[in-house]
Enzyme design. Sequence first.
Site, short mmCIF file in Angstrom:
data_model
loop_
_atom_site.label_atom_id
_atom_site.label_comp_id
_atom_site.label_asym_id
_atom_site.label_seq_id
_atom_site.Cartn_x
_atom_site.Cartn_y
_atom_site.Cartn_z
CE LYS A 35 44.97 -0.61 2.03
NZ LYS A 35 45.75 -0.06 1.71
NE ARG A 133 47.86 5.66 -3.95
CZ ARG A 133 47.77 4.88 -3.10
NH1 ARG A 133 47.35 3.21 -3.68
NH2 ARG A 133 48.28 4.54 -1.89
CE1 TYR A 258 28.36 -23.13 -20.63
CE2 TYR A 258 29.79 -22.35 -18.01
CZ TYR A 258 27.98 -22.44 -18.58
OH TYR A 258 26.71 -22.49 -17.88
CG MET A 306 28.61 -17.87 -11.35
SD MET A 306 26.36 -16.83 -11.01
CE MET A 306 26.80 -16.70 -12.87
C1 LIG Z 1 47.18 0.02 2.29
C2 LIG Z 1 47.71 1.02 2.72
C3 LIG Z 1 48.68 -0.09 3.24
C4 LIG Z 1 49.03 -1.53 3.62
O1 LIG Z 1 49.78 -1.78 2.23
P1 LIG Z 1 50.72 -2.83 2.18
O2 LIG Z 1 51.12 -3.03 0.72
O3 LIG Z 1 49.45 -4.54 1.82
O4 LIG Z 1 51.37 -3.17 2.90
C5 LIG Z 1 50.43 0.74 3.95
N1 LIG Z 1 49.45 2.52 3.98
C6 LIG Z 1 48.80 3.09 3.15
C7 LIG Z 1 49.01 4.51 3.45
C8 LIG Z 1 47.60 1.87 2.09
O5 LIG Z 1 46.79 2.72 1.59
#
Ligand SMILES: *Cc1c(COP(=O)(O)O)cnc(C)c1O
Length: 361
Positions: A35, A133, A258, A306
Amino acid sequence: MSRPTSACIDLDALRRNLLRIRELAPRSRVMAVVKADGYGHGLERVAHALEGADAFGVAAISDAERLRAAGIAKRIVLLSGFVEPGDLPLLQRLRLDTVVHHESQLAMLEAASLLPDQGRIQAWLKLNTGMNRLGFPADAAGAAHARLRALPIVGDEICLMTHLARSDEFDSAFTLEQCARFELATAALDGPRSLANSAAVLGWPQTHADWVRPGGALFGLSVVAGRPASEFGLEAVMTLGTRVIAVNSVEPGAAVGYGGGFVADRPMRIAITAIGYGDGYPRLAPSGSPVVVRGVRTRTVGRVSMDLLAIDVTALPEVQVGDRVELWGKQLPVEEVAAAAGTISYELTCGITRRVRFMER
Ligand SMILES: *Cc1c(COP(=O)(O)O)cnc(C)c1O
């Protein structure tokens, strides 16, 4: 010379990390979680390199579309699920698996007029066992499972999953509590089981079950506070680098950058490097944050701008314009920079901007 700022992605290290994860969880299938553009490493390149994974996990349908467009035929699981009825035809057309975590999604599936002979949707029923969650309450598992089972559009094999909130704390009993709740809730249900994120792959073998879901560990990110990924046989995949574009001397009392927050207390040599928050280097990294020049570790001075970052090369008289600088990667774990900036490595790798040139090796 064009801007010398680059993120070098070591695809062999990525593949070796996948093998290492298989070694750690030998009886489980691996859903490679890619992701957020592959944790900032570049979705397509990462997916092509991870041909050896059993499935991919993404959060957004747009990421799944990119993977299909790139020719990835493997199973893809939509980890946050679909959000509106209009998503369902897309899921069907792209042959995506979806997490089902909420009553509203069951209702949308039940109301959908999709034809099963156009392809059935594989469901991952997500239960809440303590993260609070996403997920059905554990005591609603049976009813949700039965409703999915009754839908012709949903594939026969329903995977059962939960997400662990504190698996990175190897001495906390909370993970065991979540496991126990999950087992109890799913005891009467069939289907493959999945609980483990990266930290659970490393520290909680009893959670490995049928599918592990590592993300950070694949990319060689540390997933347990104070324990570098290398301790677990994992290698950094991203190296963020740039070059020195100026070297200047400053007198005692001179302020750098800065706001003038950093003041030289002796004659100093300052190298100016072509990286800044416009590239994704964290602006909150204070003076003294670690950085490597010519293979030698030194520190940043003054505020991150930046486009520019000043570093102390007083003790490194050989440093000159054109020298290579590593912000994080093979020589400097990204966790150290993240800690200095008050965040975690994931946020830094995800935050690299489009201005940075990506290279593969
Ligand atoms: C992001 C995610 C993972 C992976 O998490 P890591 O800590 O990066 O291994 C696994 N399962 C779900 C549902 C996630 O959202």
